[in-house]
Design an enzyme around this catalytic site. Sequence first.
Site, short mmCIF file in Angstrom:
data_model
loop_
_atom_site.label_atom_id
_atom_site.label_comp_id
_atom_site.label_asym_id
_atom_site.label_seq_id
_atom_site.Cartn_x
_atom_site.Cartn_y
_atom_site.Cartn_z
N ARG A 26 0.98 -1.18 -0.09
CA ARG A 26 -0.67 0.01 -0.50
C ARG A 26 0.79 0.95 -0.01
O ARG A 26 1.70 1.59 0.67
CB ARG A 26 -1.08 0.35 0.93
CG ARG A 26 -2.32 1.18 1.15
CD ARG A 26 -2.55 1.36 2.06
NE ARG A 26 -1.83 2.33 3.64
CZ ARG A 26 -2.72 3.01 4.40
NH1 ARG A 26 -3.53 1.86 5.18
NH2 ARG A 26 -1.36 3.80 5.15
N TYR A 76 -2.13 11.78 7.31
CA TYR A 76 -2.14 10.47 7.99
C TYR A 76 -2.14 9.25 7.04
O TYR A 76 -2.21 9.00 5.64
CB TYR A 76 -3.86 10.43 8.55
CG TYR A 76 -3.88 9.22 9.07
CD1 TYR A 76 -3.83 8.83 10.54
CD2 TYR A 76 -4.14 8.37 8.77
CE1 TYR A 76 -3.97 7.55 11.08
CE2 TYR A 76 -4.56 6.73 8.95
CZ TYR A 76 -4.43 6.88 10.23
OH TYR A 76 -4.36 5.48 11.32
N ASP A 98 -5.29 4.01 0.29
CA ASP A 98 -6.08 4.15 1.35
C ASP A 98 -6.06 5.78 0.96
O ASP A 98 -5.39 6.56 1.42
CB ASP A 98 -5.39 3.64 2.17
CG ASP A 98 -7.00 3.58 3.11
OD1 ASP A 98 -8.11 3.54 3.25
OD2 ASP A 98 -6.60 2.92 4.10
N HIS A 147 -8.66 6.59 3.27
CA HIS A 147 -9.61 7.16 4.29
C HIS A 147 -10.59 7.53 4.57
O HIS A 147 -10.27 9.07 5.10
CB HIS A 147 -8.05 7.89 5.31
CG HIS A 147 -7.34 6.74 5.68
ND1 HIS A 147 -5.62 6.82 5.49
CD2 HIS A 147 -7.35 5.47 6.40
CE1 HIS A 147 -5.02 5.61 5.42
NE2 HIS A 147 -5.67 4.80 6.63
N GLU A 181 -8.92 2.02 -1.29
CA GLU A 181 -9.80 1.28 -0.05
C GLU A 181 -10.77 2.81 0.17
O GLU A 181 -10.24 3.80 -0.31
CB GLU A 181 -7.94 0.69 0.27
CG GLU A 181 -9.10 1.01 1.89
CD GLU A 181 -7.70 -0.14 2.77
OE1 GLU A 181 -6.74 -0.55 1.97
OE2 GLU A 181 -7.69 0.59 3.96
N GLU A 204 -13.72 -1.78 7.16
CA GLU A 204 -12.79 -1.77 8.45
C GLU A 204 -13.26 -0.81 9.28
O GLU A 204 -13.16 -1.41 10.05
CB GLU A 204 -11.13 -1.16 8.07
CG GLU A 204 -11.40 0.42 8.52
CD GLU A 204 -9.91 0.39 7.68
OE1 GLU A 204 -9.10 -0.02 6.72
OE2 GLU A 204 -8.77 1.66 7.85
N ARG A 207 -13.76 -5.48 4.36
CA ARG A 207 -12.50 -5.24 4.80
C ARG A 207 -13.34 -5.71 6.43
O ARG A 207 -11.77 -4.96 7.23
CB ARG A 207 -11.91 -4.44 4.60
CG ARG A 207 -11.59 -3.09 3.67
CD ARG A 207 -9.91 -3.31 2.98
NE ARG A 207 -9.53 -3.13 3.96
CZ ARG A 207 -7.77 -2.92 4.58
NH1 ARG A 207 -8.16 -4.36 4.06
NH2 ARG A 207 -7.65 -2.07 5.58
N GLU A 219 -4.17 -7.84 5.26
CA GLU A 219 -2.65 -6.33 5.75
C GLU A 219 -2.32 -6.79 6.70
O GLU A 219 -2.64 -8.08 7.65
CB GLU A 219 -3.48 -5.65 6.37
CG GLU A 219 -3.47 -3.79 5.76
CD GLU A 219 -4.37 -3.13 7.23
OE1 GLU A 219 -5.01 -3.08 7.38
OE2 GLU A 219 -3.72 -1.95 6.31
N TRP A 225 -13.65 11.20 8.99
CA TRP A 225 -12.94 9.73 8.60
C TRP A 225 -13.35 8.84 7.99
O TRP A 225 -14.48 8.85 7.98
CB TRP A 225 -13.24 9.97 10.10
CG TRP A 225 -11.74 9.31 10.98
CD1 TRP A 225 -11.40 9.85 12.18
CD2 TRP A 225 -10.55 9.00 10.48
NE1 TRP A 225 -10.27 10.12 12.80
CE2 TRP A 225 -9.15 9.75 11.44
CE3 TRP A 225 -9.05 8.91 9.43
CZ2 TRP A 225 -7.66 9.77 11.29
CZ3 TRP A 225 -8.28 8.92 9.25
CH2 TRP A 225 -7.41 8.89 10.25
#
Length: 405
Positions: free
Chosen positions: A149, A161, A213, A215, A239, A265, A286, A342, A405
């Site tokens: 990633r 981040y 990702d 996020h 992602e 996630e 995920r 992951e 987020w």
Amino acid sequence: MTRKIVDVDVLVTSPSRNFVTLRITTDDGIVGWGDATLNGRELAVASYLRDHLAPALLGRDADRIEDTWQYFYRGAYWRRGPVTMAAIGAIDLALWDIKGKALDVPVYQLLGGAARDRILTYTHATGWDVPELLDSVDRRREQGFRAVRAQSGVPGLDKVYGVTKGAASYEPAGRGAGPVEEDWDTSAYLRHAPKVLSAVREHVGPDLKLLHDVHHRLNPTEAARLARSLEDVDLFWLEDVTPAENQRLLRTLRQQTTIPLAIGEVFNTVWDCEHLITERLIDFIRTAVVHAGGISHVRKILALAEVYQIKGAPHGPSDVSPINLSASLHLGLATSNFAIQEYMGYDPLVSEVFQSSFRFEDGYLHPGDEPGLGVHVDEDAAARFPYKQAYLPIARELDGSMKDW
Ligand code: EZ4
Ligand code: CO
């Protein structure tokens, strides 16, 4: 014959970062371990377990894993949500661990046996600028990873981040009395990310699997624009392109691009992803094993996903403990529609507390063949690392408004 639960305890330890661990002991002396870590909200799960679920566990039959799951899920008036489901997940993992130890087999054997020989894994590469990121990708390839990633900085921003800057850790749960605040600039990110990821693809050639990702930082239009600009990069997946609540609008994104999407996630039950799965708005689901009620529930999510040709790819950050990673590997080994795990690795202090039997070789992971989940917890070591309050950072747009987020 019943195997009675006679003791339940919750350990909170912080070897470099906080982990919440559940210990269940049976009347025939078997100890089972569950992970209950929820990054930045650790003590809420510890209290939910200690104050509300542990008393009801005492005296129950440890062998009745599914019934115990239903007892805590259906029996709760206030159900679902990350705190509740992580607590149920921790109990579930500890009970699978106990059953494996009682029968002297690794948990993947209880789940039907190996459906594959080993589990493909990806890790993270991060660099503030392109040369730093390419160095980081190269180091990961040298370690044997076949999937990486890639995340980079954004011009004009001070921090991003998931990206290393100097010596600071790249996915900090900043210790202190409140979250660190970061700036975010969607336009700059959208201009910059395609250039960076193209440079990475050019550098590594066609074989390395590349992931990225977002996020949860974009709206569906921005996400579609990003996805289209990344089509030539041949990503393994993109992602968390939009906030987790934003599910129906993903259809517009799917109509505009064939880039594979991975989401989930932050989900806790099949009800959080049922629409995404049955409408096939994603390619990879995920949910982390512990955060979605443990092995017992996540295998049902994966069974639903299988019908829609969606594969499992559980979250596996260093902010959940090796017990969760191990559970994910047992489930992954025994599940036919499991794509990739992951694996960020752990600070060396973490292995002083959690000694795990899983092994990494040549870009793949295997859970090992120890009975149960195969993780030994050293309680003396755990006691040496007391809890420290920590938060994930938050982000604001340049005008000061809160970013998702
Ligand atoms: O930011 O685990 O894909 N991995 C991730 C993670 C999450 C953290 C949040 O606690 O997005 O690293
Ligand atoms: Co993620």
